[in-house]
Design a protein around this motif. Structure first.
Motif, PDB file in Angstrom:
ATOM      1  N   ALA A  20    -123.580  83.712 -13.757  1.00 21.46           N
ATOM      2  CA  ALA A  20    -122.958  82.696 -14.609  1.00 21.46           C
ATOM      3  C   ALA A  20    -122.907  81.352 -13.890  1.00 21.46           C
ATOM      4  O   ALA A  20    -123.139  80.298 -14.492  1.00 21.46           O
ATOM      5  N   LEU A  21    -122.602  81.384 -12.612  1.00 23.28           N
ATOM      6  CA  LEU A  21    -122.557  80.152 -11.826  1.00 23.28           C
ATOM      7  C   LEU A  21    -123.949  79.544 -11.711  1.00 23.28           C
ATOM      8  O   LEU A  21    -124.123  78.327 -11.869  1.00 23.28           O
ATOM      9  N   SER A  22    -124.931  80.384 -11.451  1.00 25.82           N
ATOM     10  CA  SER A  22    -126.303  79.901 -11.343  1.00 25.82           C
ATOM     11  C   SER A  22    -126.776  79.263 -12.638  1.00 25.82           C
ATOM     12  O   SER A  22    -127.368  78.178 -12.652  1.00 25.82           O
ATOM     13  N   ARG A  23    -126.491  79.949 -13.768  1.00 24.83           N
ATOM     14  CA  ARG A  23    -126.921  79.417 -15.069  1.00 24.83           C
ATOM     15  C   ARG A  23    -126.159  78.144 -15.430  1.00 24.83           C
ATOM     16  O   ARG A  23    -126.738  77.186 -15.964  1.00 24.83           O
ATOM     17  N   ALA A  24    -124.860  78.118 -15.139  1.00 28.38           N
ATOM     18  CA  ALA A  24    -124.052  76.940 -15.438  1.00 28.38           C
ATOM     19  C   ALA A  24    -124.507  75.743 -14.611  1.00 28.38           C
ATOM     20  O   ALA A  24    -124.533  74.605 -15.099  1.00 28.38           O
ATOM     21  N   LEU A  25    -124.865  75.980 -13.356  1.00 29.12           N
ATOM     22  CA  LEU A  25    -125.395  74.902 -12.518  1.00 29.12           C
ATOM     23  C   LEU A  25    -126.685  74.348 -13.103  1.00 29.12           C
ATOM     24  O   LEU A  25    -126.883  73.122 -13.151  1.00 29.12           O
ATOM     25  N   GLU A  26    -127.542  75.243 -13.571  1.00 31.37           N
ATOM     26  CA  GLU A  26    -128.804  74.803 -14.172  1.00 31.37           C
ATOM     27  C   GLU A  26    -128.552  73.950 -15.406  1.00 31.37           C
ATOM     28  O   GLU A  26    -129.169  72.892 -15.583  1.00 31.37           O
ATOM     29  N   LEU A  27    -127.634  74.406 -16.264  1.00 29.33           N
ATOM     30  CA  LEU A  27    -127.319  73.641 -17.472  1.00 29.33           C
ATOM     31  C   LEU A  27    -126.705  72.294 -17.130  1.00 29.33           C
ATOM     32  O   LEU A  27    -127.047  71.262 -17.737  1.00 29.33           O
ATOM     33  N   SER A  28    -125.773  72.290 -16.182  1.00 30.13           N
ATOM     34  CA  SER A  28    -125.102  71.032 -15.834  1.00 30.13           C
ATOM     35  C   SER A  28    -126.072  70.038 -15.205  1.00 30.13           C
ATOM     36  O   SER A  28    -125.976  68.830 -15.439  1.00 30.13           O
ATOM     37  N   GLU A  29    -127.031  70.549 -14.417  1.00 28.31           N
ATOM     38  CA  GLU A  29    -128.016  69.657 -13.814  1.00 28.31           C
ATOM     39  C   GLU A  29    -128.972  69.087 -14.851  1.00 28.31           C
ATOM     40  O   GLU A  29    -129.325  67.912 -14.813  1.00 28.31           O
ATOM     41  N   LYS A  30    -129.392  69.927 -15.802  1.00 26.33           N
ATOM     42  CA  LYS A  30    -130.339  69.473 -16.824  1.00 26.33           C
ATOM     43  C   LYS A  30    -129.704  68.511 -17.813  1.00 26.33           C
ATOM     44  O   LYS A  30    -130.391  67.684 -18.412  1.00 26.33           O
ATOM     45  N   ILE A 109    -119.307  74.277 -23.505  1.00 30.55           N
ATOM     46  CA  ILE A 109    -119.855  75.634 -23.498  1.00 30.55           C
ATOM     47  C   ILE A 109    -119.162  76.432 -22.402  1.00 30.55           C
ATOM     48  O   ILE A 109    -118.779  75.881 -21.364  1.00 30.55           O
ATOM     49  N   VAL A 110    -118.984  77.730 -22.654  1.00 33.31           N
ATOM     50  CA  VAL A 110    -118.436  78.652 -21.665  1.00 33.31           C
ATOM     51  C   VAL A 110    -119.554  79.594 -21.243  1.00 33.31           C
ATOM     52  O   VAL A 110    -120.222  80.195 -22.096  1.00 33.31           O
ATOM     53  N   VAL A 111    -119.767  79.728 -19.938  1.00 36.02           N
ATOM     54  CA  VAL A 111    -120.831  80.577 -19.407  1.00 36.02           C
ATOM     55  C   VAL A 111    -120.195  81.720 -18.630  1.00 36.02           C
ATOM     56  O   VAL A 111    -119.401  81.492 -17.716  1.00 36.02           O
ATOM     57  N   LYS A 112    -120.534  82.945 -19.003  1.00 34.65           N
ATOM     58  CA  LYS A 112    -119.963  84.119 -18.347  1.00 34.65           C
ATOM     59  C   LYS A 112    -121.052  85.175 -18.171  1.00 34.65           C
ATOM     60  O   LYS A 112    -121.948  85.291 -19.005  1.00 34.65           O
ATOM     61  N   ALA A 113    -120.962  85.948 -17.098  1.00 35.98           N
ATOM     62  CA  ALA A 113    -121.951  86.994 -16.844  1.00 35.98           C
ATOM     63  C   ALA A 113    -121.577  88.272 -17.568  1.00 35.98           C
ATOM     64  O   ALA A 113    -120.403  88.622 -17.674  1.00 35.98           O
ATOM     65  N   SER A 114    -122.584  88.973 -18.069  1.00 33.43           N
ATOM     66  CA  SER A 114    -122.397  90.327 -18.577  1.00 33.43           C
ATOM     67  C   SER A 114    -122.710  91.284 -17.443  1.00 33.43           C
ATOM     68  O   SER A 114    -123.355  90.912 -16.458  1.00 33.43           O
ATOM     69  N   VAL A 143    -124.711  85.765 -19.814  1.00 32.07           N
ATOM     70  CA  VAL A 143    -125.967  85.768 -19.072  1.00 32.07           C
ATOM     71  C   VAL A 143    -126.126  87.025 -18.235  1.00 32.07           C
ATOM     72  O   VAL A 143    -125.167  87.689 -17.867  1.00 32.07           O
ATOM     73  N   LYS A 144    -127.370  87.354 -17.958  1.00 35.69           N
ATOM     74  CA  LYS A 144    -127.705  88.409 -17.008  1.00 35.69           C
ATOM     75  C   LYS A 144    -128.440  87.765 -15.842  1.00 35.69           C
ATOM     76  O   LYS A 144    -128.790  86.585 -15.889  1.00 35.69           O
TER      77      LYS A 144
END
Length: 306
Positions: A20-30, A109-114, A143-144
């Motif tokens: 979730a952190l990895s995906r959120a970082l990607e979204l925030s950077e983009k 948006i809220v990003v959380k890992a499954s 996210v996975k």
């Protein structure tokens, strides 16, 4: 175009890594958005220590929060050096803490890992996940652990055959968001629509009922509506899929066939009996997917969490 100002990532200390952190970082950077990282902690044993005073229990909770914040800071530094706001909250009902924080921070948006299931392919959604998917007013991205490669496929699960105005509006919203993510990730949009089987009970109760004619009429209706919808959004006909069957089966099948990176699904915010059926369908779709899921609420949805 996606215009996120604030992305909220929810951290789960029980996970070995933090997708979730990895995906959120990607979204925030983009999107050049502010990233807020939230961790919710709770230990029931601290509340049951009756021999301690209220002040002592509060001191113990504060000590736990401080320790967890230190862990969170070190965890975040492993992923990025960019400025990140960290929040640690003590709350027994994690989903309520997440939603309140998202509202307070005006998160987009809220990003959380499954969690992975035992077969290492499918995922498990916890009670907190389901509460978020049902009640969070802003989009929830589950996210996975995998990367979002360029030219990946993005599915919008639509219901183009509907006569319900709320569903029709949600179809438009899902398609718009799918196109935005396709632009963001240089991916391709696919529209997937399921239409029902002819009810067996009708053929049994009404002998003259023509099942084949009914089936063809329903199929034609959904294909026609999909044609109108895809032209409205300029989506290639080869990327539109109208399949017979239950939504949870059709969407899962197409996500596997297309090796989709992301499935975007709508969760209609209703109450009463209709909510039970609509919510159950959405949850069954989500529960069968092996890729990231973005759950979208209709415009005007208000969370029941206060």
């Amino acid at each position: 175009m996606i215009n996120y100002d604030t992305v909220l990532a929810v951290i789960d200390s029980d996970l070995e890594s933090q997708p979730a952190l990895s995906r959120a970082l990607e979204l925030s950077e983009k999107t050049d958005a502010t990233l807020i990282v939230l961790m919710v902690v709770y230990d029931f044993s601290y509340e049951m220590t009756t021999m301690l005073s209220g002040a002592e229990r509060e001191a113990m909770r504060s000590a736990v929060i401080k320790e967890r914040r230190g862990w969170l800071e070190s965890e975040v530094r492993q992923y990025s050096d960019r400025p990140v706001e960290l929040i640690v909250k003590w709350e027994s009902r994690a989903f309520e803490a997440i939603i309140r924080t998202a509202v307070e921070c005006s998160a987009d948006i809220v990003v959380k890992a499954s969690r992975k299931a035992d077969d290492l392919v499918s995922v498990i959604f916890t009670p907190t996940d389901w509460h978020l998917l049902r009640k969070c007013p802003m989009p929830v991205l589950m996210v996975k652990e995998h990367a979002w490669p360029p030219q990946g496929n993005i599915i919008a699960a639509v219901n183009v055959g509907t006569e319900d105005a709320e569903h029709a509006q949600l179809n438009d919203k899902l398609t718009d968001i799918a196109k935005d993510y396709a632009n963001l990730l240089t991916g391709a949009v696919h529209l997937v629509n399921a239409y029902p089987h002819a009810p067996v009970s009708i053929a049994l109760e009404i002998p003259e009922f023509d099942t084949n004619a009914y089936h063809k009429a329903v199929k034609h209706h959904h294909q026609h509506e999909m044609e109108l919808h895809r032209k409205k959004y300029g989506i290639d006909a080869s990327h539109c899929h109208v399949e017979e069957g239950l939504p949870e089966h059709v969407v899962a099948k197409m996500s596997h066939q297309l090796d989709a990176e992301l499935v975007i699904i709508g969760t209609v915010g209703r109450i009463g009996i209709s909510a039970a059926f609509i919510g159950n369908t959405a949850e069954q779709v989500i529960d069968t997917l092996h890729c990231d899921v973005l759950a979208i609420k209709p415009d005007g949805f208000e969370t029941p969490v206060t």
